[in-house]
Scaffold this active site. Structure first.
Site, PDB file in Angstrom:
ATOM      1  N   LYS A 110       0.948  -1.115  -0.054  1.00 24.84           N
ATOM      2  CA  LYS A 110       0.072   0.077  -0.079  1.00 24.84           C
ATOM      3  C   LYS A 110       0.736   1.138  -0.084  1.00 24.84           C
ATOM      4  O   LYS A 110       0.599   2.147  -0.751  1.00 24.84           O
ATOM      5  CB  LYS A 110      -0.799   0.052   1.129  1.00 24.84           C
ATOM      6  CG  LYS A 110      -2.138  -1.058   1.026  1.00 24.84           C
ATOM      7  CD  LYS A 110      -3.202  -1.084   1.977  1.00 24.84           C
ATOM      8  CE  LYS A 110      -4.137  -2.030   1.654  1.00 24.84           C
ATOM      9  NZ  LYS A 110      -5.225  -2.201   2.724  1.00 24.84           N
ATOM     10  N   LYS A 189      -5.764  -6.595 -11.778  1.00 22.90           N
ATOM     11  CA  LYS A 189      -6.748  -6.922 -10.876  1.00 22.90           C
ATOM     12  C   LYS A 189      -7.723  -6.112 -10.618  1.00 22.90           C
ATOM     13  O   LYS A 189      -7.468  -4.625 -10.456  1.00 22.90           O
ATOM     14  CB  LYS A 189      -5.986  -7.271  -9.696  1.00 22.90           C
ATOM     15  CG  LYS A 189      -7.232  -7.564  -8.300  1.00 22.90           C
ATOM     16  CD  LYS A 189      -6.087  -7.660  -7.023  1.00 22.90           C
ATOM     17  CE  LYS A 189      -7.222  -7.375  -5.776  1.00 22.90           C
ATOM     18  NZ  LYS A 189      -7.416  -6.620  -4.946  1.00 22.90           N
ATOM     19  N   LYS A 192     -10.748  -1.070  -6.378  1.00 19.24           N
ATOM     20  CA  LYS A 192     -11.180   0.528  -6.304  1.00 19.24           C
ATOM     21  C   LYS A 192      -9.935   1.470  -6.314  1.00 19.24           C
ATOM     22  O   LYS A 192      -9.974   2.546  -6.770  1.00 19.24           O
ATOM     23  CB  LYS A 192     -11.632   0.580  -4.994  1.00 19.24           C
ATOM     24  CG  LYS A 192     -12.987  -0.122  -4.563  1.00 19.24           C
ATOM     25  CD  LYS A 192     -13.259   0.050  -3.212  1.00 19.24           C
ATOM     26  CE  LYS A 192     -14.046  -1.201  -2.607  1.00 19.24           C
ATOM     27  NZ  LYS A 192     -13.396  -2.210  -1.447  1.00 19.24           N
TER      28      LYS A 192
HETATM   29  P1  ADP Z   1     -10.293  -3.325  -3.516  1.00 15.10           P
HETATM   30  O1  ADP Z   1      -9.076  -4.011  -4.030  1.00 15.10           O
HETATM   31  O2  ADP Z   1     -11.200  -3.073  -4.597  1.00 15.10           O
HETATM   32  O3  ADP Z   1     -10.069  -2.110  -2.528  1.00 15.10           O
HETATM   33  P2  ADP Z   1     -10.914  -5.007  -1.172  1.00 15.10           P
HETATM   34  O4  ADP Z   1      -9.291  -5.209  -0.828  1.00 15.10           O
HETATM   35  O5  ADP Z   1     -11.555  -3.951  -0.395  1.00 15.10           O
HETATM   36  O6  ADP Z   1     -10.923  -4.671  -2.697  1.00 15.10           O
HETATM   37  O7  ADP Z   1     -11.527  -6.341  -0.980  1.00 15.10           O
HETATM   38  C1  ADP Z   1     -12.641  -6.813  -0.509  1.00 15.10           C
HETATM   39  C2  ADP Z   1     -12.677  -8.493  -0.880  1.00 15.10           C
HETATM   40  O8  ADP Z   1     -13.039  -8.475  -2.067  1.00 15.10           O
HETATM   41  C3  ADP Z   1     -11.650  -9.135  -0.186  1.00 15.10           C
HETATM   42  O9  ADP Z   1     -11.987 -10.452   0.325  1.00 15.10           O
HETATM   43  C4  ADP Z   1     -10.897  -9.373  -1.748  1.00 15.10           C
HETATM   44  O10 ADP Z   1     -10.230 -10.846  -1.561  1.00 15.10           O
HETATM   45  C5  ADP Z   1     -11.987  -9.460  -2.557  1.00 15.10           C
HETATM   46  N1  ADP Z   1     -11.568  -8.941  -3.968  1.00 15.10           N
HETATM   47  C6  ADP Z   1     -11.278  -7.799  -4.072  1.00 15.10           C
HETATM   48  N2  ADP Z   1     -10.972  -7.420  -5.563  1.00 15.10           N
HETATM   49  C7  ADP Z   1     -10.993  -8.670  -6.298  1.00 15.10           C
HETATM   50  C8  ADP Z   1     -10.810  -9.098  -7.403  1.00 15.10           C
HETATM   51  N3  ADP Z   1     -10.572  -8.525  -8.327  1.00 15.10           N
HETATM   52  N4  ADP Z   1     -10.993 -10.595  -7.549  1.00 15.10           N
HETATM   53  C9  ADP Z   1     -11.510 -11.169  -6.606  1.00 15.10           C
HETATM   54  N5  ADP Z   1     -11.693 -10.841  -5.311  1.00 15.10           N
HETATM   55  C10 ADP Z   1     -11.515  -9.658  -4.943  1.00 15.10           C
END
Ligand code: ADP
Ligand code: TRP
Length: 325
Positions: A110, A189, A192
């Site tokens: 991060k 991937k 957000k």
């Molecule tokens: P972001 O990367 O959008 O900020 P988060 O880290 O808040 O997402 O992830 C929330 C949940 O969604 C976690 O359990 C994460 O493993 C799952 N997740 C997030 N992005 C993906 C993705 N592209 N594919 C599969 N699972 C995802």
């Protein structure tokens, strides 16, 4: 079995969140005691604006409820409505070796992405351990990227139990191996943080525009294509029935099908998948009092469970407690 998971209100939820995490959360609530919360304390680690925290917290709550979270069966709350969890995080931090946190990759990732290197971001896994341990959770369904945090939770619980006697239930992580990482429209991937998401409930015409823009290679229509590496195919896999998917796979192998055709089908299938939930989502948008009431009731239930654990913890470590009197 108590199943617990949290999701950060750090933006609008996207189909990567849905297929990677939320869908499993919703399925698991049928046969387990579901404890799901909106991790607003965690979201503070990335310094969002106050109005964004408020708005996204509501957004996450409405998305979950629209998609089938049953508040009669599942405890659903906002993390910060149970402030005991921060007390436990402090207590746990006093038995957490620095080396354990230094080995966590998410802090470094991060900071490399440009987030401020604040203490909360570094100590984030300790708060996550408190979330899990305060509710005596057995299963913690999370994506692959969160696996290390569950291992840290177990290590902290073992250290605490060895130091002060059996206090915490050790959780098993429930890694959703079958769920691949959902690609975003740029092929990275979906996240957000990358501005490459397809939100679950954004207007259908916007979803269509984004899908038609998904990055694919320049293989000519008539040539065979690689379904394994194709971003459009990765989305198709999430929503197409097995027999239809097998047929698309054959078309990729044989050639003669353009990516545009595949993308159009992805659009249709995604619309079909989420359409039944859109109306409910709109109703909730117009009934925010109800949403607030659900979160409030959930917080009371969660707090009752947390209070029992905290009494056990305070007794174990020798803190005087007027609340236990
Ligand atoms: P972001 O990367 O959008 O900020 P988060 O880290 O808040 O997402 O992830 C929330 C949940 O969604 C976690 O359990 C994460 O493993 C799952 N997740 C997030 N992005 C993906 C993705 N592209 N594919 C599969 N699972 C995802
Ligand atoms: N760290 C998780 C994420 O970013 C969210 C979270 C916070 C969580 N506390 C948790 C997940 C406890 C599972 C259990 O996705």
């Amino acid at each position: 079995m108590r199943v617990l998971s949290g999701i950060q209100p750090s933006g609008k939820l996207h189909i990567g969140n849905f297929f990677g995490a939320m869908r499993q959360h919703l399925q698991l609530q049928a046969e387990n005691e579901g404890f799901y919360f909106i991790a607003d304390y965690h979201a503070l680690t990335t310094s969002p604006k106050p109005e964004m925290i408020r708005e996204n917290t509501f957004g996450v709550a409405m998305d979950y409820l629209a998609l089938g979270l049953d508040p009669e069966k599942t405890v659903f709350w906002r993390q910060s409505d149970v402030p005991e969890v921060t007390e436990l995080a402090w207590i746990l931090s006093c038995v957490t070796p620095m080396g354990l946190l230094q080995r966590c990759t998410s802090y470094k990732d991060k900071v490399d992405q440009g987030l401020s290197p604040v203490h909360g971001l570094f100590a984030y896994p300790v708060l996550q351990a408190a979330d899990i341990l305060i509710y005596d959770s057995n299963l913690v369904p999370v994506g692959q990227d969160q696996k290390q945090h569950i291992e840290v939770t177990r290590d902290i619980a073992i250290k605490f139990n060895n130091t002060y006697g059996e206090t915490f239930v050790l959780p098993d992580e429930h890694i959703l191996k079958s769920v691949a990482v959902v690609p975003g429209i740029d092929g990275r991937k979906m996240s957000k943080s990358y501005d490459n998401t397809i939100e679950i409930f954004e207007p259908e015409n916007k979803v269509k525009k984004k899908i038609m823009r998904i990055k694919t290679d320049s293989t000519p229509v008539e040539d065979p294509k690689d379904s394994e590496t194709c971003n459009a195919f990765a989305l198709l896999k999430l929503v197409a029935p097995a027999d239809e998917l097998a047929d698309w796979e054959r078309q990729y192998r044989e050639g003669g099908t353009g990516y545009g055709t595949v993308k159009k089908r992805v659009v249709e299938l995604l619309h079909e998948y989420f359409r039944p939930y859109r109306q409910k989502r709109e109703e909730l948008e117009n009934n925010r009092d109800y949403v607030e009431q659900v979160l409030c009731q959930g917080a009371h239930k969660a707090r009752d469970v947390a209070a029992v654990t905290m009494k056990r913890v305070r007794d174990a470590i020798g803190l005087g407690d007027i609340r236990n009197a």
